[in-house]
Write an enzyme that holds these catalytic residues in place. Structure first.
Site, short mmCIF file in Angstrom:
data_model
loop_
_atom_site.label_atom_id
_atom_site.label_comp_id
_atom_site.label_asym_id
_atom_site.label_seq_id
_atom_site.Cartn_x
_atom_site.Cartn_y
_atom_site.Cartn_z
N HIS A 150 -2.53 4.32 -0.39
CA HIS A 150 -2.17 2.88 -0.39
C HIS A 150 -3.01 2.20 0.69
O HIS A 150 -2.71 2.31 1.88
CB HIS A 150 -0.68 2.71 -0.09
CG HIS A 150 -0.21 1.29 -0.13
ND1 HIS A 150 0.93 0.89 -0.81
CD2 HIS A 150 -0.71 0.15 0.43
CE1 HIS A 150 1.10 -0.42 -0.67
NE2 HIS A 150 0.11 -0.89 0.09
N HIS A 197 -5.48 -1.37 1.80
CA HIS A 197 -6.01 -2.72 1.57
C HIS A 197 -7.42 -2.78 2.16
O HIS A 197 -7.59 -2.67 3.37
CB HIS A 197 -5.11 -3.77 2.24
CG HIS A 197 -3.73 -3.77 1.67
ND1 HIS A 197 -3.38 -4.54 0.59
CD2 HIS A 197 -2.62 -3.07 2.01
CE1 HIS A 197 -2.11 -4.32 0.28
NE2 HIS A 197 -1.62 -3.42 1.13
N LEU A 198 -8.40 -2.97 1.28
CA LEU A 198 -9.79 -3.06 1.77
C LEU A 198 -10.29 -4.50 1.81
O LEU A 198 -11.39 -4.74 2.30
CB LEU A 198 -10.73 -2.22 0.90
CG LEU A 198 -10.75 -0.72 1.17
CD1 LEU A 198 -11.80 -0.04 0.29
CD2 LEU A 198 -11.01 -0.39 2.64
N ARG A 199 -9.50 -5.43 1.26
CA ARG A 199 -9.90 -6.86 1.26
C ARG A 199 -11.21 -7.09 0.54
O ARG A 199 -11.64 -6.28 -0.28
CB ARG A 199 -9.97 -7.39 2.71
CG ARG A 199 -8.76 -7.08 3.58
CD ARG A 199 -7.49 -7.61 3.02
NE ARG A 199 -6.39 -7.55 4.00
CZ ARG A 199 -5.12 -7.50 3.67
NH1 ARG A 199 -4.74 -7.48 2.42
NH2 ARG A 199 -4.19 -7.46 4.60
N ASN A 252 -4.35 -6.91 -4.22
CA ASN A 252 -3.84 -8.24 -3.85
C ASN A 252 -4.90 -9.11 -3.17
O ASN A 252 -4.73 -9.57 -2.05
CB ASN A 252 -2.57 -8.12 -2.99
CG ASN A 252 -2.79 -7.40 -1.67
OD1 ASN A 252 -3.65 -6.53 -1.56
ND2 ASN A 252 -2.01 -7.75 -0.66
N LYS A 276 -0.38 -1.90 -9.84
CA LYS A 276 0.52 -2.24 -8.72
C LYS A 276 1.37 -3.45 -9.06
O LYS A 276 0.84 -4.51 -9.38
CB LYS A 276 -0.33 -2.53 -7.48
CG LYS A 276 0.46 -3.03 -6.27
CD LYS A 276 1.30 -1.94 -5.65
CE LYS A 276 2.19 -2.46 -4.52
NZ LYS A 276 1.47 -2.74 -3.30
N HIS A 287 5.85 -2.40 -5.00
CA HIS A 287 6.31 -2.89 -3.69
C HIS A 287 7.79 -3.22 -3.88
O HIS A 287 8.13 -4.26 -4.45
CB HIS A 287 5.51 -4.14 -3.26
CG HIS A 287 5.90 -4.65 -1.93
ND1 HIS A 287 5.00 -4.79 -0.89
CD2 HIS A 287 7.10 -5.05 -1.42
CE1 HIS A 287 5.63 -5.26 0.19
NE2 HIS A 287 6.91 -5.43 -0.12
N HIS A 326 5.18 2.56 0.26
CA HIS A 326 5.54 2.39 1.68
C HIS A 326 7.04 2.34 1.92
O HIS A 326 7.56 1.34 2.39
CB HIS A 326 4.84 1.16 2.29
CG HIS A 326 4.84 -0.08 1.44
ND1 HIS A 326 5.96 -0.58 0.83
CD2 HIS A 326 3.83 -0.93 1.11
CE1 HIS A 326 5.64 -1.68 0.17
NE2 HIS A 326 4.35 -1.90 0.31
N ASP A 373 -1.09 2.00 3.97
CA ASP A 373 -0.85 0.55 3.90
C ASP A 373 -1.60 -0.16 5.02
O ASP A 373 -1.16 -1.20 5.52
CB ASP A 373 0.66 0.22 3.94
CG ASP A 373 0.93 -1.22 3.49
OD1 ASP A 373 0.05 -1.84 2.89
OD2 ASP A 373 2.04 -1.71 3.77
N HIS A 411 -5.88 -7.95 9.08
CA HIS A 411 -5.94 -9.41 9.12
C HIS A 411 -6.75 -9.76 10.37
O HIS A 411 -6.68 -9.03 11.38
CB HIS A 411 -4.54 -10.02 9.27
CG HIS A 411 -3.66 -9.82 8.07
ND1 HIS A 411 -3.68 -10.65 6.96
CD2 HIS A 411 -2.74 -8.86 7.79
CE1 HIS A 411 -2.80 -10.23 6.07
NE2 HIS A 411 -2.21 -9.13 6.54
N ALA A 460 1.54 -10.52 7.77
CA ALA A 460 2.14 -9.17 7.75
C ALA A 460 1.08 -8.13 7.47
O ALA A 460 0.29 -8.28 6.53
CB ALA A 460 3.23 -9.11 6.69
C1 NCD Z 1 -0.01 -6.13 3.04
C2 NCD Z 1 -1.24 -7.04 3.09
O1 NCD Z 1 -1.49 -7.66 4.14
O2 NCD Z 1 -1.95 -7.12 2.08
N1 NCD Z 1 0.85 -6.45 4.14
C3 NCD Z 1 1.79 -5.65 4.69
O3 NCD Z 1 2.52 -6.11 5.56
N2 NCD Z 1 1.94 -4.40 4.32
C4 NCD Z 1 0.65 -6.27 1.71
C5 NCD Z 1 1.72 -5.24 1.46
O4 NCD Z 1 1.45 -4.07 1.20
O5 NCD Z 1 2.90 -5.61 1.53
ZN ZN Z 2 0.20 -2.69 1.04
#
Ligand code: NCD
Ligand code: ZN
Length: 336
Positions: free
Chosen positions: A10, A12-14, A38, A93, A132, A166, A238, A242, A254
């Site tokens: 899990h 996030h690579l943006r 996302n 997802k 999620h 998560h 996860d 940011h 978050a």
């Molecule tokens: C994640 C994100 O920033 O894309 N944020 C997080 O708090 N985990 C999204 C997610 O997995 O809920």
């Molecule tokens: Zn996530």
């Protein structure tokens, strides 16, 4: 200490500059990762999946790393569409609408009949569903309230692999053993912190994430299944970067950024808890290989017990344990 073919199930690579800045943090040490969809707009067509995968491959350069792509769930996906995209994705997802970063286009209400056509087709095509799992209830209760939805879906689609993403509560841990088709990912930070670490003293924005860290007894339940490498749990960081300004703001985004330190801190945690190395190996790779049927690229990460001071930022993103010392360092990566 050596870990073979670590997988992050899990991540996030943006996109854009952030992708270019942080992709290598994962690609250097992991063999592969499940890439969350996302983005803005969310990854929801075959063209978008392929184009995003190519941008990721471009960002990681010559690192050996497989991005396992996912699609952003929509209840309008039909079997013909899913058949056409089957070979490009590893999972789909599902986000409840508005529950976390960039999830506005997610699902509202969980009417099984409304979701049936898509979920039945996924089940037939053996496409795992990552969820999620949070309601829009009181923030500390959202995940526990969602367990009844997991149960409803697991019962209605018994052949569909459902991954509770998560997980943060003892209720989700208990659901794992009740339904054959429920699995889970667990993050590094939820094995280490509770809400006290986030908001019990001075507010720690870099530990703020969704789902919010819970109670000590929840952490105990998560640790138990992670340390014993329960065959239905997998490591999923996860890691959700940011920019510093988005975290140190009056509306804090978050997400906890753990990718660059995840394996080192997991090694320290398993050692401190006297868990055998083979369990860590199963938690960070073997279980995921069985559950998803993936065959990761051969890569061995050699860790050594040598203190490492975590940088205060990686290209403007503040990692967990910034400026603090952790016990393990990456010594060497062996390919092939
Ligand atoms: C994640 C994100 O920033 O894309 N944020 C997080 O708090 N985990 C999204 C997610 O997995 O809920
Ligand atoms: Zn996530």
């Amino acid at each position: 200490m050596q870990l073979t073919a670590p997988l992050d199930m899990h991540l996030h690579l943006r996109d854009g500059e952030m992708l270019d800045n942080i992709a290598k943090s994962s690609a250097q040490t992991f063999s592969g990762a499940i890439i969350m969809p996302n983005l803005v707009p969310p990854v929801s067509t075959k063209e978008e999946v392929i184009a995003y995968k190519n941008r990721i491959l471009n960002a990681i350069g010559d690192e050996q790393f497989t991005p396992y792509m996912t699609l952003f769930f929509k209840p309008t996906y039909d079997k013909a569409f899913l058949e056409s995209i089957r070979d490009e994705i590893t999972a789909i997802k599902l986000y409840p609408a508005g529950i976390t970063t960039n999830s506005e286009g997610g699902v509202s209400g969980f009417d099984v009949e409304e979701l049936r056509p898509t979920l039945e087709a996924m089940s037939e095509l053996d496409i795992p569903l990552c969820i999620h799992g949070e309601t829009n209830g009181f923030v500390m209760d959202r995940e526990a309230e969602f367990v009844s939805i997991y149960e409803r879906l697991a019962t209605a689609f018994p052949k569909l692999k459902i991954i509770m993403e998560h997980i943060t509560t003892k209720e989700s841990v208990a659901a794992l053993d009740k339904y054959e088709n429920l699995y889970a990912t667990i993050t590094l930070h939820h094995l280490l912190i509770t809400l006290d670490d986030v908001a019990g003293g001075m507010l720690k924005p870099h530990l703020f994430c969704k789902p919010i860290a819970k109670r000590p007894e929840d952490k105990v339940a998560l640790l138990k299944v992670a340390l014993e490498a329960h065959p239905k749990v997998m490591f999923g960081s996860d890691s959700a970067p940011h920019p510093r300004e988005a975290k140190e703001a009056c509306g804090c985004a978050a997400g906890v950024f753990t990718a660059p330190i995840a394996l080192q801190v997991l090694a320290e945690l398993f050692e401190n808890e006297n868990a055998p190395l083979e369990n860590l190996q199963a938690f960070v790779s073997g279980n995921a290989q069985h559950i998803y049927g993936v065959k990761p690229l051969p890569k061995t990460v050699v860790l050594e017990k040598k203190p490492f001071t975590v940088p205060s930022s990686y290209n403007g993103v503040v990692p967990m344990y910034a400026d603090e010392e952790i016990a393990y360092s990456i010594k060497e990566i062996i390919y092939g």
